[in-house]
Design an enzyme around this catalytic site. Structure first.
Site, short mmCIF file in Angstrom:
data_model
loop_
_atom_site.label_atom_id
_atom_site.label_comp_id
_atom_site.label_asym_id
_atom_site.label_seq_id
_atom_site.Cartn_x
_atom_site.Cartn_y
_atom_site.Cartn_z
N ASP A 104 0.47 -8.86 1.72
CA ASP A 104 -0.49 -7.96 1.11
C ASP A 104 -1.60 -8.84 0.25
O ASP A 104 -1.01 -9.76 -0.49
CB ASP A 104 -0.05 -6.89 0.36
CG ASP A 104 -0.74 -5.78 0.35
OD1 ASP A 104 -2.06 -5.89 -0.37
OD2 ASP A 104 -0.39 -4.47 0.74
N ASP B 122 -4.44 -12.82 2.42
CA ASP B 122 -5.43 -11.85 3.28
C ASP B 122 -5.06 -12.41 4.78
O ASP B 122 -5.45 -13.32 5.30
CB ASP B 122 -6.89 -12.36 2.73
CG ASP B 122 -7.70 -11.87 3.55
OD1 ASP B 122 -7.33 -11.03 4.58
OD2 ASP B 122 -9.20 -11.75 3.19
N GLY C 170 0.88 -1.32 0.02
CA GLY C 170 -0.10 0.03 -0.08
C GLY C 170 0.87 1.18 -0.01
O GLY C 170 2.17 1.38 -0.20
N PHE C 171 0.05 2.51 0.29
CA PHE C 171 0.89 3.78 0.17
C PHE C 171 1.91 3.77 1.32
O PHE C 171 3.18 3.90 1.14
CB PHE C 171 -0.19 4.63 0.24
CG PHE C 171 0.15 6.00 0.99
CD1 PHE C 171 1.40 6.57 0.10
CD2 PHE C 171 -0.44 6.74 1.99
CE1 PHE C 171 2.25 7.91 0.77
CE2 PHE C 171 0.09 7.98 2.42
CZ PHE C 171 1.25 8.44 1.75
N GLY D 9 -0.57 -13.07 17.25
CA GLY D 9 -0.29 -14.51 17.40
C GLY D 9 1.01 -14.81 16.71
O GLY D 9 1.84 -15.62 17.29
N LYS E 164 -12.78 -7.16 9.39
CA LYS E 164 -12.15 -8.25 9.67
C LYS E 164 -10.40 -7.99 9.81
O LYS E 164 -9.95 -8.64 10.66
CB LYS E 164 -12.48 -9.19 8.47
CG LYS E 164 -13.68 -9.96 8.82
CD LYS E 164 -14.11 -10.53 7.49
CE LYS E 164 -13.35 -12.28 7.55
NZ LYS E 164 -13.93 -12.76 6.40
N THR F 116 -6.41 -2.72 -1.66
CA THR F 116 -6.26 -1.30 -1.95
C THR F 116 -5.04 -1.04 -2.46
O THR F 116 -4.55 0.10 -2.83
CB THR F 116 -6.78 -0.60 -0.82
OG1 THR F 116 -5.93 -1.05 0.22
CG2 THR F 116 -8.35 -0.76 -0.53
N GLY F 117 -3.82 -2.01 -2.37
CA GLY F 117 -2.65 -1.70 -2.68
C GLY F 117 -2.25 -2.00 -4.22
O GLY F 117 -3.31 -2.63 -4.95
N TYR G 152 -14.29 1.26 10.40
CA TYR G 152 -13.01 1.71 10.32
C TYR G 152 -12.66 2.02 11.75
O TYR G 152 -11.62 1.50 12.46
CB TYR G 152 -12.74 2.79 9.40
CG TYR G 152 -11.24 3.36 9.31
CD1 TYR G 152 -9.97 2.34 8.73
CD2 TYR G 152 -10.59 4.49 9.64
CE1 TYR G 152 -8.84 2.67 8.44
CE2 TYR G 152 -9.36 4.96 9.44
CZ TYR G 152 -8.44 4.17 9.08
OH TYR G 152 -7.28 4.26 8.88
P1 NAD Z 1 -3.44 1.98 1.53
O1 NAD Z 1 -5.10 1.30 1.20
O2 NAD Z 1 -2.49 2.47 0.50
O3 NAD Z 1 -2.81 0.62 2.17
C1 NAD Z 1 -3.33 -0.67 2.91
C2 NAD Z 1 -2.44 -1.89 2.26
O4 NAD Z 1 -3.26 -3.05 3.23
C3 NAD Z 1 -2.93 -2.17 0.66
O5 NAD Z 1 -1.74 -2.63 0.14
C4 NAD Z 1 -4.06 -3.19 0.77
O6 NAD Z 1 -3.99 -3.99 -0.42
C5 NAD Z 1 -3.63 -4.04 2.21
N1 NAD Z 1 -4.30 -4.66 2.72
C6 NAD Z 1 -6.00 -4.47 3.07
N2 NAD Z 1 -6.64 -5.54 3.85
C7 NAD Z 1 -5.66 -6.51 3.60
C8 NAD Z 1 -5.90 -7.92 4.13
N3 NAD Z 1 -6.93 -8.43 4.83
N4 NAD Z 1 -4.68 -8.72 4.08
C9 NAD Z 1 -3.74 -8.23 3.36
N5 NAD Z 1 -3.65 -7.00 2.98
C10 NAD Z 1 -4.47 -5.98 3.12
O7 NAD Z 1 -3.59 2.76 2.80
P2 NAD Z 1 -2.52 3.52 3.69
O8 NAD Z 1 -2.91 4.98 3.64
O9 NAD Z 1 -1.08 3.06 3.03
O10 NAD Z 1 -2.71 3.01 5.16
C11 NAD Z 1 -2.03 1.96 5.72
C12 NAD Z 1 -2.45 1.82 7.09
O11 NAD Z 1 -2.09 3.00 7.87
C13 NAD Z 1 -3.79 1.31 7.33
O12 NAD Z 1 -3.79 0.60 8.43
C14 NAD Z 1 -4.40 2.58 7.97
O13 NAD Z 1 -5.32 2.49 8.62
C15 NAD Z 1 -3.09 3.42 8.40
N6 NAD Z 1 -3.50 4.83 8.54
C16 NAD Z 1 -3.20 5.57 7.64
C17 NAD Z 1 -3.25 6.97 7.29
C18 NAD Z 1 -2.93 7.93 6.25
O14 NAD Z 1 -3.37 8.92 6.33
N7 NAD Z 1 -2.44 7.32 5.11
C19 NAD Z 1 -3.88 7.53 8.58
C20 NAD Z 1 -4.24 6.70 9.54
C21 NAD Z 1 -4.13 5.59 9.72
#
Ligand code: NAD
Ligand code: UDP
Length: 318
Positions: A32, A57, A11-12, A103, A92, A36-37, A146
């Site tokens: 991953d 997942d 992800g980001f 774990g 989930k 959303t990545g 969320y």
């Molecule tokens: P993002 O959507 O770019 O990255 C999330 C990644 O998690 C994606 O690559 C997605 O494919 C993967 N993912 C989601 N569910 C999954 C699963 N069940 N199994 C395996 N992979 C899974 O979002 P982001 O902005 O990079 O956020 C990353 C984390 O940081 C998240 O937990 C988010 O809650 C937290 N966060 C981000 C921000 C922000 O401003 N960017 C702010 C607060 C918290």
């Protein structure tokens, strides 16, 4: 070699963390499921021997057949439109995914870091938000999937610390932006930048008087690294305290992109927080951390990235 496992690593934020931990000399295991990545975020790492990718997942249990020193749980849809489209997956991954990765950390004797969020404060009644504030969250509103998943995750991580003595970190991340965000993930930074670059109206929700405070990704990554290497087991806010209204932010984006776009007003999403600004006293005192990248510099880098994406017409799929 120290091995760090990062869920959500494609992800980001996760992909920037993969880069940082590799640069620190760690071996990185990225897990991953691309919900959303994108593979494009880690394409440059796939051939490295110190990088391993596992498509999985994390809401389903999994095992790793090599020693792990750190587990960073970043997997979760994070943009409001993503988690509104994926409410059950979001709940989930925040609950089952957190339990599974806890774990895993326990089985490996690893330290565990949870990516929590300013959303645990909901629509805050205290301003700015210190870690001691318990929040104002609507559990049955659309954002509840969320917010409550992250609140549950914090409780679960803390229980593993209390019951099993697991070494834990909880970071509450405030709005962070930068390269590798998806252009169409609906968050305000990519939305406004794309609209400004394409000359279309910037879609301001509500009257635009709600506030946010934007942190550049390299500052966040530094804060995460420092927190992980510290012994601090209570939640720590990481974000940039420079607060502005969304309307001011729209005007800033128009200026920084040299755009002729106007602003258009649209309905405010349900439960959209009215204010948000991190109190970073704790991060300053315990981690010696504060943001270094100002908005103009961070936006400049981000705008150049999105310009490249638009010009290349790169598809936003893995
Ligand atoms: P993002 O959507 O770019 O990255 C999330 C990644 O998690 C994606 O690559 C997605 O494919 C993967 N993912 C989601 N569910 C999954 C699963 N069940 N199994 C395996 N992979 C899974 O979002 P982001 O902005 O990079 O956020 C990353 C984390 O940081 C998240 O937990 C988010 O809650 C937290 N966060 C981000 C921000 C922000 O401003 N960017 C702010 C607060 C918290
Ligand atoms: N927002 C907006 N127009 C958009 C996208 C978002 O006005 O096209 C507003 C949104 O209502 C919120 C703020 O910008 O008040 C930040 O939204 P984002 O989705 O980036 O993250 P949030 O902080 O709400 O999780």
């Amino acid at each position: 070699m120290t091995t760090t496992l990062i869920t959500g690593g494609a992800g980001f934020l996760g992909s920037h963390l993969c880069d940082r931990f590799l640069a620190e000399g760690h071996r990185v295991i990225c897990v991953d499921n691309f919900v959303t990545g994108r593979k494009a975020n880690i394409q440059h790492l796939l051939d490295r021997e110190d990088f391993r990718f596992l498509e999985h997942d994390v809401s389903n249990p999994f095992e790793i057949d090599e020693p792990i020193r750190y587990v960073l749980h970043f997997a979760s849809p994070a943009s409001p439109i993503d988690y509104l489209e994926l409410p059950i997956q979001t709940l989930k991954v925040g609950s089952l995914g957190t339990h599974n990765t806890l774990g895993l950390a326990r089985a490996h004797g690893a330290s565990y870091l949870l990516a929590s969020t300013s959303e645990v404060y909901g629509d805050p009644l205290v301003h700015p938000q210190p870690e001691t504030y318990w929040g104002n969250v609507n559990p049955v509103g659309p954002r509840g999937v969320y917010d409550e998943a992250k609140r549950f995750a914090e409780a679960m991580v803390t229980a593993y610390h209390r019951v099993h003595g697991l070494d834990i970190r909880i970071i509450r991340i405030f709005n962070t932006y930068g390269p590798r965000m998806r252009l169409r993930d609906g968050r305000v930074v990519p939305a406004f930048v794309q609209q400004a670059l394409e000359g279309s109206p910037l879609t301001v929700f509500g009257d635009g008087q709600q506030t946010r405070s934007f942190c550049y990704v390299s500052d966040l990554v530094e804060g995460i690294f420092r927190l992980l290497m510290s012994g601090v087991t209570e939640p720590v806010n990481i974000g940039n305290p420079q607060e502005m209204t969304i309307l001011d932010f729209a005007e800033t984006i128009v200026r920084c992109t040299d755009s002729s776009s106007e602003v258009s007003f649209h309905d405010l999403p349900v439960d959209d927080p009215k204010t948000r600004q991190p109190d970073i006293t704790k991060a300053r005192q315990l981690l010696g951390w504060e943001p270094k990248v100002d908005l103009a510099e961070g936006l400049g880098k981000t705008i150049r990235f999105f310009q490249g994406v638009i010009e290349a017409g790169k598809p936003e799929v893995s």
